[in-house]
Design an enzyme around this catalytic site. Structure first.
Site, PDB file in Angstrom:
ATOM      1  N   ASN A   1     101.727 -26.171  23.438  1.00  0.00           N
ATOM      2  CA  ASN A   1     102.801 -25.997  24.216  1.00  0.00           C
ATOM      3  C   ASN A   1     103.555 -24.756  24.707  1.00  0.00           C
ATOM      4  OD1 ASN A   1     103.405 -25.751  22.347  1.00  0.00           O
ATOM      5  ND2 ASN A   1     105.609 -26.934  23.334  1.00  0.00           N
TER       6      ASN A   1
ATOM      7  N   GLU B   1     107.956 -25.812  11.951  1.00  0.00           N
ATOM      8  CA  GLU B   1     108.598 -25.993  13.246  1.00  0.00           C
ATOM      9  C   GLU B   1     108.292 -27.760  13.532  1.00  0.00           C
ATOM     10  OE1 GLU B   1     111.583 -23.926  13.574  1.00  0.00           O
ATOM     11  OE2 GLU B   1     110.966 -22.436  12.360  1.00  0.00           O
TER      12      GLU B   1
ATOM     13  N   CYS C   1     109.065 -28.114  22.372  1.00  0.00           N
ATOM     14  CA  CYS C   1     110.141 -28.616  21.428  1.00  0.00           C
ATOM     15  C   CYS C   1     111.872 -28.683  21.715  1.00  0.00           C
ATOM     16  CB  CYS C   1     110.366 -27.876  20.385  1.00  0.00           C
ATOM     17  SG  CYS C   1     109.841 -26.295  20.467  1.00  0.00           S
TER      18      CYS C   1
ATOM     19  N   GLU D   1     111.619 -19.141  11.974  1.00  0.00           N
ATOM     20  CA  GLU D   1     110.982 -17.926  12.385  1.00  0.00           C
ATOM     21  C   GLU D   1     111.354 -17.420  13.396  1.00  0.00           C
ATOM     22  OE1 GLU D   1     107.985 -20.861  14.427  1.00  0.00           O
ATOM     23  OE2 GLU D   1     106.940 -19.738  13.259  1.00  0.00           O
TER      24      GLU D   1
HETATM   25  P1  NAD Z   1     101.211 -32.293  16.739  1.00  0.00           P
HETATM   26  O1  NAD Z   1     101.340 -32.168  15.638  1.00  0.00           O
HETATM   27  O2  NAD Z   1     100.070 -32.983  16.861  1.00  0.00           O
HETATM   28  O3  NAD Z   1      99.366 -30.553  16.327  1.00  0.00           O
HETATM   29  C1  NAD Z   1      99.547 -28.723  15.954  1.00  0.00           C
HETATM   30  C2  NAD Z   1      98.523 -29.239  15.122  1.00  0.00           C
HETATM   31  O4  NAD Z   1      98.408 -29.367  14.298  1.00  0.00           O
HETATM   32  C3  NAD Z   1      97.134 -28.373  15.829  1.00  0.00           C
HETATM   33  O5  NAD Z   1      96.965 -27.280  15.898  1.00  0.00           O
HETATM   34  C4  NAD Z   1      96.522 -29.857  15.805  1.00  0.00           C
HETATM   35  O6  NAD Z   1      94.767 -29.734  15.642  1.00  0.00           O
HETATM   36  C5  NAD Z   1      97.312 -29.767  13.739  1.00  0.00           C
HETATM   37  N1  NAD Z   1      96.791 -30.740  13.045  1.00  0.00           N
HETATM   38  C6  NAD Z   1      96.650 -31.644  13.476  1.00  0.00           C
HETATM   39  N2  NAD Z   1      96.811 -32.797  12.337  1.00  0.00           N
HETATM   40  C7  NAD Z   1      96.527 -32.167  11.552  1.00  0.00           C
HETATM   41  C8  NAD Z   1      96.432 -32.347  10.219  1.00  0.00           C
HETATM   42  N3  NAD Z   1      96.441 -33.584   9.559  1.00  0.00           N
HETATM   43  N4  NAD Z   1      96.438 -31.373   9.377  1.00  0.00           N
HETATM   44  C9  NAD Z   1      96.783 -30.186  10.129  1.00  0.00           C
HETATM   45  N5  NAD Z   1      96.823 -29.829  11.033  1.00  0.00           N
HETATM   46  C10 NAD Z   1      96.630 -30.680  11.094  1.00  0.00           C
HETATM   47  O7  NAD Z   1     101.313 -31.035  17.569  1.00  0.00           O
HETATM   48  P2  NAD Z   1     101.120 -30.796  19.208  1.00  0.00           P
HETATM   49  O8  NAD Z   1     100.643 -32.092  20.495  1.00  0.00           O
HETATM   50  O9  NAD Z   1      99.503 -29.839  19.725  1.00  0.00           O
HETATM   51  O10 NAD Z   1     102.598 -30.627  20.008  1.00  0.00           O
HETATM   52  C11 NAD Z   1     103.501 -30.826  20.066  1.00  0.00           C
HETATM   53  C12 NAD Z   1     104.381 -30.948  19.041  1.00  0.00           C
HETATM   54  O11 NAD Z   1     105.114 -29.849  18.950  1.00  0.00           O
HETATM   55  C13 NAD Z   1     105.905 -31.909  19.405  1.00  0.00           C
HETATM   56  O12 NAD Z   1     105.928 -32.319  18.616  1.00  0.00           O
HETATM   57  C14 NAD Z   1     107.167 -30.296  19.433  1.00  0.00           C
HETATM   58  O13 NAD Z   1     108.435 -30.707  19.809  1.00  0.00           O
HETATM   59  C15 NAD Z   1     106.250 -29.806  18.450  1.00  0.00           C
HETATM   60  N6  NAD Z   1     106.921 -28.092  18.607  1.00  0.00           N
HETATM   61  C16 NAD Z   1     107.612 -27.891  17.939  1.00  0.00           C
HETATM   62  C17 NAD Z   1     108.189 -26.097  18.171  1.00  0.00           C
HETATM   63  C18 NAD Z   1     109.573 -25.690  17.195  1.00  0.00           C
HETATM   64  O14 NAD Z   1     109.490 -24.398  17.458  1.00  0.00           O
HETATM   65  N7  NAD Z   1     110.020 -26.510  16.765  1.00  0.00           N
HETATM   66  C19 NAD Z   1     108.078 -25.703  19.360  1.00  0.00           C
HETATM   67  C20 NAD Z   1     106.314 -26.439  20.296  1.00  0.00           C
HETATM   68  C21 NAD Z   1     105.887 -27.737  19.715  1.00  0.00           C
END
Ligand code: NAD
Length: 491
Positions: free
Chosen positions: A151, A248, A282, A462
């Site tokens: 995102n 995060e 997020c 961060e």
């Molecule tokens: P996601 O958890 O599906 O994926 C995040 C990353 O993890 C991707 O690169 C994905 O390929 C990787 N991944 C998935 N499974 C994995 C595994 N088993 N082992 C290692 N890596 C793996 O999240 P998303 O859909 O890309 O993003 C949305 C989420 O991110 C929402 O929950 C949002 O709140 C969160 N987010 C948090 C912040 C923050 O700073 N707190 C910022 C932006 C987004």
């Protein structure tokens, strides 16, 4: 159609798996933005090996010299901002104004961290013994594996890559498969700015590549941003080898509106906070808790504004809200709308897919407001990650704070009021990593710490100077120039 390769040891490399995946435009899924490498464990291993080899070289480059490369990268980003923003809108859908902001965040972080290269301050402090000198210095951690969501596809990689590099670490990053291009552009620019080969490596692909990075014994630090469910897996994978992990994760953020608030300002904030980035932040303001004295007035105007939002392709300057990232996420939003209806929330607007004309080829959903929501309902508890806002009535500041804190997440919260005492009380009481007064729950700046409490994070921050603590280890140094044995706590 363009094919994009992994970046390993300063070179472009096809994945060893021989597989690729398509990066499609969520506003027009007929458009393939590019073919990317579907990396496997062997690709991850090669990238980590390159980063390990580069580590002793990069660690010994003086930090101000490291920083100069970051500065040069910032200058290139400034020159190419528009083109980078357009590519970002094509790959993940947010409107051009917002993708420009995403690139700008990477620029801001590059300048900020370039400055830190000339500081990286430690402490000097008196010793309890005579003729003895004490100081602290930062040392890099080693090879860092960075795993990022889709995102903020350039801003989030920049929050991790830039402090990691300025501290002297080397990096392997795996961006989300939903938006790998912006991270790829960013890494190419850093290499063009003069990074030595192997210092920054990119492998694209999904969970398989990510898991391999987590398990590689040469990786000493994992920095992850994404969902809480995957974050938990990351923490578990890092625990056996005591790898430092920074997580995060999700959010369920709240805006509190008291009855003395500037209503127009609050409405502006709730529309931007709730529906900006199609609610896929997020820090999205997915809950609005409104004092009962102004509840009806707020709700009517909020619904009117949500209905008026123009949804479409983010490259069109008249569009305010882009698509949802993919079909699975769209189905998740639909499921939550079903849940909200079933648990008795009142659907005040939206609640359906949008199609017809150019919208038919993308993943569009109408901005949705649930009214008369109770704090315990699932739509008010769980992260939906879409254009759905729950409006919850309250009787008092105390009750608003209780509802605000009554979720498992703790990223961002905000209050609209003219009462300074109420604002400070809410600031003290809200157990979130970020708090705003008279502004929505979004709007973080790069020189302040960013992160959350409870299920949002694991205690790190961060961004800001906090990022340096994440990407370096402290070493305490004692220099005894007395020429005799001096025993601390004894002599
Ligand atoms: P996601 O958890 O599906 O994926 C995040 C990353 O993890 C991707 O690169 C994905 O390929 C990787 N991944 C998935 N499974 C994995 C595994 N088993 N082992 C290692 N890596 C793996 O999240 P998303 O859909 O890309 O993003 C949305 C989420 O991110 C929402 O929950 C949002 O709140 C969160 N987010 C948090 C912040 C923050 O700073 N707190 C910022 C932006 C987004």
């Amino acid at each position: 159609m363009s094919t994009f390769y992994n970046l390993v040891n300063g070179r472009e490399a096809a994945s060893i798996t021989g597989r690729t995946f398509e990066n499609r435009n969520p506003a027009d899924r007929n458009e393939i933005v590019g073919l990317f490498q579907e990396s496997g464990p062997e690709d991850a291993r090669c990238a980590v090996a390159a980063a390990s080899e580069a580590f002793p070289i990069w660690r010994d480059v003086p930090a101000p010299r490291r920083a100069e490369i970051l500065y040069r990268a910032a200058e290139i980003l400034v020159e190419r901002k528009e083109e980078l923003a357009r590519d970002m809108t094509r790959e993940m859908g947010k409107v051009l104004e917002e993708t420009r902001g995403d690139v700008q965040e990477a620029i801001d972080m590059a300048y900020f961290m370039a400055g830190e290269g000339r500081r990286l301050y430690g402490q000097t402090t008196p010793s309890e013994l005579p003729d003895k000198f004490c100081m602290t210095v930062r040392m890099p951690v080693g090879v860092c594996a960075l795993i990022t969501p889709w995102n903020f596809p350039m801003a989030i990689p920049s929050w991790k890559i830039l402090p990691a590099l300025v501290c002297g670490n080397t990096v392997v990053i795996k961006p989300s498969s939903d938006a790998p291009l912006s991270c790829w552009h960013f890494a190419k620019i850093l290499n063009e700015a003069g990074l030595p080969a192997g210092v920054l490596n990119v492998v694209t692909g999904g969970a398989e590549a990510g898991e391999a990075l987590l398990k590689d014994p040469a990786v000493r630090l994992v920095s992850f941003t994404g969902s809480t469910a995957v974050g938990r897996l990351v923490a578990q994978a890092c625990a056996p080898a005591f790898k430092r992990s920074n997580l995060e994760m999700g959010g369920k953020n709240v805006v509190i509106i008291l009855d003395d608030a500037n209503l127009e300002l609050a409405l502006d904030g709730c529309v931007w906070g709730g529906f900006g980035t199609t609610g896929q932040r997020c820090t999205a303001a997915s809950r609005v808790v409104v004092h009962e004295n102004i509840y009806r007035q707020f709700l009517d105007q909020f619904v009117e504004r949500a209905r008026a939002l123009r949804v479409g392709n983010g490259l069109d300057p008249s569009v305010q809200i882009g698509p949802i990232i993919n079909e699975k996420q769209l189905e998740r939003v639909e499921e939550y709308v079903r849940i909200g209806n079933a648990e008795g929330a009142r659907l005040a607007c939206g609640g359906h897919r949008m199609s017809g004309g150019p919208l038919s080829s993308g993943w569009f959903y109408a901005p949705t407001v649930f009214a008369d929501v109770a704090g315990r309902m699932r739509v008010a508890q769980e992260e939906i990650f879409g254009p759905v806002v729950s409006v919850i009535p309250c009787r008092s500041l105390d009750q608003a704070i209780e509802i605000g804190n009554g979720v498992t997440y703790g990223l961002s919260s905000s209050i609209y009021t003219r009462d300074i005492n109420a604002a400070f009380r809410a600031m003290r009481e809200m157990y979130t990593g970020i708090f705003y007064v008279n502004a929505p729950t979004i709007g973080a700046e790069v020189h302040l710490p960013f992160g959350g409490t409870k299920d949002t994070g694991n205690g790190h921050r961060e961004s800001g100077l906090a990022a340096l603590d994440l990407f370096s280890e402290w070493k305490s140094v004692y220099v005894d120039y007395s020429n005799r044995l001096q025993r601390a706590q004894i002599d």
